[in-house]
Design a protein around this motif. Sequence first.
Motif, PDB file in Angstrom:
ATOM      1  N   GLY A  59       0.824  -1.210   0.000  1.00 34.73           N
ATOM      2  CA  GLY A  59       0.000   0.000   0.000  1.00 34.73           C
ATOM      3  C   GLY A  59       0.859   1.261   0.000  1.00 34.73           C
ATOM      4  O   GLY A  59       0.566   2.221  -0.720  1.00 34.73           O
ATOM      5  N   CYS A  60       1.928   1.247   0.789  1.00 34.17           N
ATOM      6  CA  CYS A  60       2.846   2.395   0.826  1.00 34.17           C
ATOM      7  C   CYS A  60       3.498   2.617  -0.538  1.00 34.17           C
ATOM      8  O   CYS A  60       3.581   3.755  -1.024  1.00 34.17           O
ATOM      9  N   GLU A  93       3.006   5.706  -3.128  1.00 37.11           N
ATOM     10  CA  GLU A  93       4.184   6.467  -3.541  1.00 37.11           C
ATOM     11  C   GLU A  93       4.312   6.519  -5.070  1.00 37.11           C
ATOM     12  O   GLU A  93       4.721   7.545  -5.626  1.00 37.11           O
ATOM     13  N   MET A  94       3.942   5.442  -5.748  1.00 33.53           N
ATOM     14  CA  MET A  94       3.982   5.445  -7.213  1.00 33.53           C
ATOM     15  C   MET A  94       2.991   6.456  -7.791  1.00 33.53           C
ATOM     16  O   MET A  94       3.253   7.067  -8.829  1.00 33.53           O
ATOM     17  N   CYS A  95       1.876   6.646  -7.117  1.00 35.30           N
ATOM     18  CA  CYS A  95       0.871   7.606  -7.581  1.00 35.30           C
ATOM     19  C   CYS A  95       1.249   9.040  -7.216  1.00 35.30           C
ATOM     20  O   CYS A  95       1.243   9.931  -8.065  1.00 35.30           O
ATOM     21  N   PRO A 127       3.537   8.112   1.750  1.00 31.59           N
ATOM     22  CA  PRO A 127       2.313   8.551   2.417  1.00 31.59           C
ATOM     23  C   PRO A 127       2.551   9.138   3.809  1.00 31.59           C
ATOM     24  O   PRO A 127       1.754   9.941   4.285  1.00 31.59           O
ATOM     25  N   PHE A 128       3.645   8.773   4.442  1.00 28.41           N
ATOM     26  CA  PHE A 128       3.832   9.174   5.834  1.00 28.41           C
ATOM     27  C   PHE A 128       4.974  10.156   6.073  1.00 28.41           C
ATOM     28  O   PHE A 128       5.049  10.757   7.125  1.00 28.41           O
ATOM     29  N   LYS A 129       5.832  10.351   5.118  1.00 26.60           N
ATOM     30  CA  LYS A 129       6.943  11.290   5.288  1.00 26.60           C
ATOM     31  C   LYS A 129       6.505  12.673   4.856  1.00 26.60           C
ATOM     32  O   LYS A 129       5.990  12.862   3.761  1.00 26.60           O
ATOM     33  N   TYR A 178      -7.162  10.369  -9.474  1.00 27.98           N
ATOM     34  CA  TYR A 178      -7.125   8.915  -9.304  1.00 27.98           C
ATOM     35  C   TYR A 178      -8.527   8.366  -9.101  1.00 27.98           C
ATOM     36  O   TYR A 178      -9.358   8.983  -8.436  1.00 27.98           O
ATOM     37  N   SER A 179      -8.758   7.200  -9.646  1.00 29.57           N
ATOM     38  CA  SER A 179     -10.084   6.586  -9.578  1.00 29.57           C
ATOM     39  C   SER A 179     -10.453   6.237  -8.138  1.00 29.57           C
ATOM     40  O   SER A 179      -9.587   6.003  -7.287  1.00 29.57           O
ATOM     41  N   ALA A 180     -11.746   6.174  -7.908  1.00 31.37           N
ATOM     42  CA  ALA A 180     -12.254   5.758  -6.598  1.00 31.37           C
ATOM     43  C   ALA A 180     -11.776   4.348  -6.272  1.00 31.37           C
ATOM     44  O   ALA A 180     -11.480   4.035  -5.118  1.00 31.37           O
ATOM     45  N   GLU A 181     -11.687   3.499  -7.293  1.00 31.28           N
ATOM     46  CA  GLU A 181     -11.243   2.120  -7.083  1.00 31.28           C
ATOM     47  C   GLU A 181      -9.798   2.061  -6.592  1.00 31.28           C
ATOM     48  O   GLU A 181      -9.487   1.319  -5.668  1.00 31.28           O
ATOM     49  N   LEU A 182      -8.924   2.843  -7.205  1.00 33.45           N
ATOM     50  CA  LEU A 182      -7.521   2.853  -6.780  1.00 33.45           C
ATOM     51  C   LEU A 182      -7.383   3.433  -5.380  1.00 33.45           C
ATOM     52  O   LEU A 182      -6.672   2.887  -4.538  1.00 33.45           O
TER      53      LEU A 182
END
Length: 111
Positions: free
Chosen positions: A31-32, A36-38, A43-45, A73-77
């Motif tokens: 998930g992290c 980060e790719m998106c 997400p936390f730094k 970004y899509s709701a699904e992603l």
Amino acid sequence: AFSRVGTPLYMSPEVLKGNGYDFKSDVWSLGCITYEMCALKSPFKDESKKMSLYDLFTKINAGEYNPLSASRYSAELRYLIDSMLVVEPDKRVDINSVVEYCEKHIALLNK
């Protein structure tokens, strides 16, 4: 397992707390990485200030991160990433569910 090895940015809350962990810890890390790719950032730094490891671990343990842009970004992603970054491992999605979710949405795109 109980070891603490890895990059702090991707460590799950259960690893940071020294609790036992299983494959759901890997789902957290995925998930992290997906976030980060998106977003092109962790997400936390917090890039705007110098963070100590304590600050980073506090944000991870609280599950505090900025959501991805709904316009980009899509709701699904966004749902998939959010379900992988659930602090409580027993409430976090497992890898089989991640794969099924992705396969379902890939099939929809290919129709």
